[in-house]
Design an enzyme around this catalytic site. Structure first.
Site, PDB file in Angstrom:
ATOM      1  N   ASP A   7       0.860  -1.180   0.000  1.00 50.78           N
ATOM      2  CA  ASP A   7       0.000   0.000   0.000  1.00 50.78           C
ATOM      3  C   ASP A   7       0.901   1.237   0.000  1.00 50.78           C
ATOM      4  O   ASP A   7       2.119   1.145   0.238  1.00 50.78           O
ATOM      5  CB  ASP A   7      -0.896  -0.060   1.239  1.00 50.78           C
ATOM      6  CG  ASP A   7      -1.691   1.214   1.462  1.00 50.78           C
ATOM      7  OD1 ASP A   7      -2.328   1.692   0.500  1.00 50.78           O
ATOM      8  OD2 ASP A   7      -1.657   1.748   2.596  1.00 50.78           O
ATOM      9  N   ASP A   9      -0.196   5.183   1.070  1.00 51.17           N
ATOM     10  CA  ASP A   9      -0.402   6.098   2.203  1.00 51.17           C
ATOM     11  C   ASP A   9      -0.486   5.326   3.518  1.00 51.17           C
ATOM     12  O   ASP A   9      -1.228   4.353   3.647  1.00 51.17           O
ATOM     13  CB  ASP A   9      -1.678   6.904   1.999  1.00 51.17           C
ATOM     14  CG  ASP A   9      -1.564   7.882   0.852  1.00 51.17           C
ATOM     15  OD1 ASP A   9      -1.030   8.978   1.062  1.00 51.17           O
ATOM     16  OD2 ASP A   9      -1.992   7.525  -0.265  1.00 51.17           O
ATOM     17  N   THR A  41      -2.637   0.926  -4.456  1.00 51.85           N
ATOM     18  CA  THR A  41      -3.109   2.128  -3.771  1.00 51.85           C
ATOM     19  C   THR A  41      -4.456   2.594  -4.288  1.00 51.85           C
ATOM     20  O   THR A  41      -4.881   2.209  -5.385  1.00 51.85           O
ATOM     21  CB  THR A  41      -2.074   3.260  -3.946  1.00 51.85           C
ATOM     22  OG1 THR A  41      -2.560   4.469  -3.355  1.00 51.85           O
ATOM     23  CG2 THR A  41      -1.813   3.521  -5.433  1.00 51.85           C
ATOM     24  N   GLY A  42      -5.099   3.437  -3.508  1.00 49.48           N
ATOM     25  CA  GLY A  42      -6.324   4.073  -3.967  1.00 49.48           C
ATOM     26  C   GLY A  42      -6.052   5.262  -4.861  1.00 49.48           C
ATOM     27  O   GLY A  42      -6.960   5.771  -5.525  1.00 49.48           O
ATOM     28  N   LYS A 211      -8.313  -4.328  -4.437  1.00 51.97           N
ATOM     29  CA  LYS A 211      -6.869  -4.536  -4.496  1.00 51.97           C
ATOM     30  C   LYS A 211      -6.554  -6.025  -4.571  1.00 51.97           C
ATOM     31  O   LYS A 211      -5.603  -6.438  -5.248  1.00 51.97           O
ATOM     32  CB  LYS A 211      -6.187  -3.927  -3.271  1.00 51.97           C
ATOM     33  CG  LYS A 211      -6.145  -2.406  -3.245  1.00 51.97           C
ATOM     34  CD  LYS A 211      -5.297  -1.924  -2.078  1.00 51.97           C
ATOM     35  CE  LYS A 211      -5.215  -0.414  -2.003  1.00 51.97           C
ATOM     36  NZ  LYS A 211      -4.328   0.045  -0.907  1.00 51.97           N
ATOM     37  N   ASP A 234      -2.281  -0.859   5.818  1.00 50.09           N
ATOM     38  CA  ASP A 234      -2.626  -0.277   7.118  1.00 50.09           C
ATOM     39  C   ASP A 234      -4.106   0.006   7.300  1.00 50.09           C
ATOM     40  O   ASP A 234      -4.541   0.295   8.407  1.00 50.09           O
ATOM     41  CB  ASP A 234      -1.856   1.035   7.318  1.00 50.09           C
ATOM     42  CG  ASP A 234      -2.426   2.162   6.451  1.00 50.09           C
ATOM     43  OD1 ASP A 234      -2.496   1.991   5.214  1.00 50.09           O
ATOM     44  OD2 ASP A 234      -2.826   3.192   7.023  1.00 50.09           O
TER      45      ASP A 234
END
Length: 300
Positions: A7, A9, A41-42, A211, A234
């Protein structure tokens, strides 16, 4: 492990939204040893490319929470955008509720001017009632985000170009009532998938996008079995890949529920937890659980 998915952030990035030298060097060492590394990631693809360039790394990128997959050279391997009518209904609902949102596309990010002003007002209220370094850091990050060349302000969703693929719609609010309303509403809809990646947001995408699904597609592209994959994250938008990967790793600063579902825990994002996990894997050592420290992760 043959494929390592991280990931961004709150995981690969530190508090200053940068890839630390320690994390970058660990990724480079993994790649040299033959391990594939991907960022999941988003964030929209173009955003991740710039962050990676600044950090000195080059990897395949799973973007928009799994709606896009690009190889390390920028070739798009897969994408699954919203049905346009579904995306329009999501954005109209958010506009009617005066909730800030961003629509991520291959042409950049689109956000309505009206909700932009609403969100800034919410931030100013929070800053006035809860001054502190974390809030100020968030505002600095958001202002920097607004100044990106691929960030487009529009009057409404109707101004988003017809040929834009809408991959992800991220809503953001400092108002807990708005957050609860939006999360409950979109989690009840079957035509969208809703995930949370940050304390103050919720994100919508095509119901088949995650994801985890993207990690499986990328593993198949490399002819790698899922048992030979590892994933580290996270927050709640990482759940699908943590559940599907052969080895699930939670950051020391991860949400309690994420730490509970992962097989092991690494250090925090301020302690270069990704580097610690990679070095442990390369050296054949267990990734020892670490004491999590309190930190603020920025989901924009």
């Amino acid at each position: 492990m043959k494929l390592f998915a991280t990931d961004l952030d709150g995981t690969l990035l530190n508090r200053d939204s940068q890839i630390s030298r320690e994390n970058a060097e660990a990724i480079q060492k993994a790649q040299t040893s033959g391990m594939k590394v991907t960022i999941a990631t988003g964030r929209v693809y173009s955003d991740v490319v710039e962050i990676s360039r600044q950090g000195g790394i080059k990897t395949p990128i799973i973007g928009s929470n799994g709606a896009t997959i690009h190889d390390e050279n920028g070739e798009r391997l897969f994408h699954l955008p919203f049905e346009r009518e579904t995306a329009a209904s999501v954005m109209k609902w958010l506009e009617d509720q005066h909730i800030y949102y961003e629509a991520s596309t291959q042409m950049g990010i689109y956000a309505p001017i009206s909700s932009h002003e609403t969100m800034l007002a919410e931030l100013e209220r929070v800053l006035g009632s809860r001054p502190g370094e974390d809030v100020e850091r968030m505002i600095r990050s958001i202002k920097k985000h607004y100044n990106k060349k691929d960030y487009h302000r529009v009057t409404s969703h109707l101004e988003i170009p017809a040929d834009a693929f809408i991959y992800n719609i991220m809503a953001f609010s400092m108002n807990p009532d708005k957050l609860q309303l939006g999360r409950e509403y979109f989690s009840s809809r079957t035509d969208v998938a809703m995930v949370v990646s940050f304390e103050h947001n919720f994100e919508m995408q095509h119901p088949d996008v995650s994801k985890g699904n993207a990690l499986a597609k990328l593993a198949a592209h490399f002819n790698i079995a899922m048992k030979d994959t590892a994933a580290i994250g996270d927050n709640f938008n990482d759940v699908s890949m943590l559940q599907m990967a052969g080895l699930s790793i939670a950051m020391g600063n991860a949400e309690p529920e994420i730490r509970a579902l992962a097989k092991t825990i690494t250090l925090t994002n301020t302690e270069h937890g990704v580097a610690h996990a990679i070095h442990s894997l390369l050296e054949g050592k267990p990734i020892a659980p670490a004491q999590a420290e309190t930190t603020v992760t920025e989901g924009l």
